[in-house]
Design an enzyme around this catalytic site. Structure first.
Site, short mmCIF file in Angstrom:
data_model
loop_
_atom_site.label_atom_id
_atom_site.label_comp_id
_atom_site.label_asym_id
_atom_site.label_seq_id
_atom_site.Cartn_x
_atom_site.Cartn_y
_atom_site.Cartn_z
N HIS A 122 -8.34 6.13 15.22
CA HIS A 122 -8.42 5.60 13.87
C HIS A 122 -9.51 6.34 13.12
O HIS A 122 -10.64 6.46 13.58
CB HIS A 122 -8.74 4.10 13.93
CG HIS A 122 -8.80 3.45 12.59
ND1 HIS A 122 -9.99 3.21 11.93
CD2 HIS A 122 -7.82 2.98 11.78
CE1 HIS A 122 -9.74 2.63 10.77
NE2 HIS A 122 -8.43 2.48 10.65
N SER A 146 -0.37 5.14 10.92
CA SER A 146 -1.03 4.03 11.61
C SER A 146 0.04 3.20 12.32
O SER A 146 1.23 3.44 12.18
CB SER A 146 -1.83 3.17 10.63
OG SER A 146 -1.00 2.63 9.62
N ASP A 180 -7.69 6.97 -3.28
CA ASP A 180 -7.31 6.65 -1.90
C ASP A 180 -6.52 5.35 -1.90
O ASP A 180 -6.98 4.35 -2.44
CB ASP A 180 -8.60 6.51 -1.06
CG ASP A 180 -8.34 6.29 0.42
OD1 ASP A 180 -7.18 6.16 0.83
OD2 ASP A 180 -9.33 6.24 1.18
N ALA A 182 -3.61 2.75 0.43
CA ALA A 182 -2.65 2.44 1.47
C ALA A 182 -1.28 2.35 0.80
O ALA A 182 -1.18 2.10 -0.41
CB ALA A 182 -2.99 1.12 2.13
N LYS A 230 9.43 1.67 -3.33
CA LYS A 230 8.65 2.87 -3.59
C LYS A 230 7.57 3.05 -2.52
O LYS A 230 7.39 4.14 -1.98
CB LYS A 230 8.03 2.81 -4.99
CG LYS A 230 9.08 2.81 -6.10
CD LYS A 230 8.44 2.72 -7.47
CE LYS A 230 9.50 2.69 -8.57
NZ LYS A 230 8.90 2.60 -9.92
N GLY A 312 -9.66 4.81 -8.26
CA GLY A 312 -10.71 5.08 -7.29
C GLY A 312 -12.12 5.09 -7.87
O GLY A 312 -13.10 5.16 -7.12
#
Length: 354
Positions: A122, A146, A180, A182, A230, A312
């Site tokens: 990780h 992940s 950044d 997820a 999406k 961000g």
């Protein structure tokens, strides 16, 4: 003043406490230093899901053999602008930071770098890596796979991981542009952070074992992709590039983060770096990106907003404030960091801070 249950900690102290905990678990000094530095950055940015909440988990995995303590990290150049970093399942932040070094050197030499990092653990916040690339004058994209904890759009069983994507570009301003995300509405670490603080989560983040929306972080069985199909498409793309392309396990076959801490992870990460000098005048490029930032800031905010920020930018603002005023850490975690306890034997497949 910090909220009840939260302690403000100086960045240098926090890094040293985490470094000592990792070394007590068996990690050598260099990877312990890099990992602690990375987690301090995450908490300073306000992304507590990738900060101190991870320390007990990392310490337990290190102590139980799930991390190679003496990895043979090598770089295999596979083309004029491509290569693979063989991480040998070392500590993720350490391996991927070294991998970025190889990618930066290749991008400066070739103008473009497509570098995969295979067999790593990780690796934390992707913005950490792309920000460093941008500080070296490069445009950067990073992605990593992940373990399966996300229900695909229209499904009720987990298949892909949160599979984040990050981007950064240099500017002629004080800071680069850094983004950044997820590919889920929230990262799994946000669930852990809510658990550690005893807080409910929005019902748009995750589902329980029946596939129904839940606000209880302790009942979460699967996360939801951002923007439905999406986000589902983006997490598939990341899995193909950072997993299958590197000959690694994909989708539901990716190793679990929490179920067996004695096993190595075999994860993949991928960097795409571009040297602006190979496409345009680099100073003019930085100025154009800087102008974009200024023009976005100048836009009249909508009702309910004080200003228009870049994607961000909030993390960078929080980082600066935390480095001056102290970093917010859950008091129980701070107490653990200062204790003689190395790890807590608390991981049962859920990964909560007990």
């Amino acid at each position: 003043m910090a909220e009840p249950g939260i302690t403000l900690v100086d960045a240098a102290e926090l890094k040293e406490l985490m470094k000592k905990k990792f070394m007590a678990a068996g990690l050598p000094e260099a990877p312990a230093e890099e990992t602690a530095k990375h987690l301090t950055y995450a908490d300073a940015c306000g992304i507590h899901s990738h900060g101190t909440v991870r320390v007990a988990y990392y310490a337990e995995r290190i102590a139980k053999g799930g991390v190679n303590l003496a990895p043979n990290i090598t770089f295999e150049k596979t083309g004029a602008a491509s290569g693979i970093v063989h991480g040998d399942n070392g500590m993720g932040q350490y391996v991927c930071n070294k991998g970025l070094d190889y990618a930066i050197d290749l991008a400066k030499d070739s103008g473009v770098a497509a570098v995969g990092v295979e067999k790593t653990g990780h690796s934390g916040m992707l913005s950490y890596y792309v920000k460093r690339a941008a500080e070296n004058g490069l445009v950067a994209i990073a992605m990593c796979q992940s373990d399966p904890m996300v229900v695909p759009y229209g499904g009720s069983e987990n298949y892909f991981g949160t599979n984040p994507i990050a981007f950064a570009a240099p500017t002629d301003l004080e800071k680069p542009v850094v983004f950044d995300m997820a590919t889920t509405v929230q990262a799994w670490g946000k669930i852990l952070d809510a658990r550690s603080k005893g807080k409910a989560i929005p019902d748009t983040w995750a589902v329980d074992q029946n596939g129904d929306p839940t606000t209880d972080p302790n009942e979460v069985a699967g996360l939801l992709p951002i923007a439905g199909p999406k986000g589902y498409g983006l997490m598939m793309m990341v899995d193909v590039i950072a997993g299958s392309l590197l000959g690694l396990p994909f989708g539901k076959h990716v190793s679990s983060m929490y179920e067996d801490l004695t096993q190595k992870r075999n994860l993949g990460q991928f960097y795409i770096l571009l040297d602006p000098a190979r496409f345009t005048d680099p100073a003019a490029f930085k100025h154009r990106v800087g102008e974009m930032v200024a023009e976005l800031h100048a836009i009249k905010p909508a009702s309910g907003f004080k200003s228009v920020r870049l994607p961000g930018e909030g993390s960078q603002i929080r980082y600066q404030k935390a480095m001056e005023d102290g970093i917010e850490v859950a008091t129980e975690i701070y107490d653990y960091l200062r204790s003689d306890t190395v790890h807590l034997d608390m991981y049962d497949g859920k990964g909560a801070f007990a």
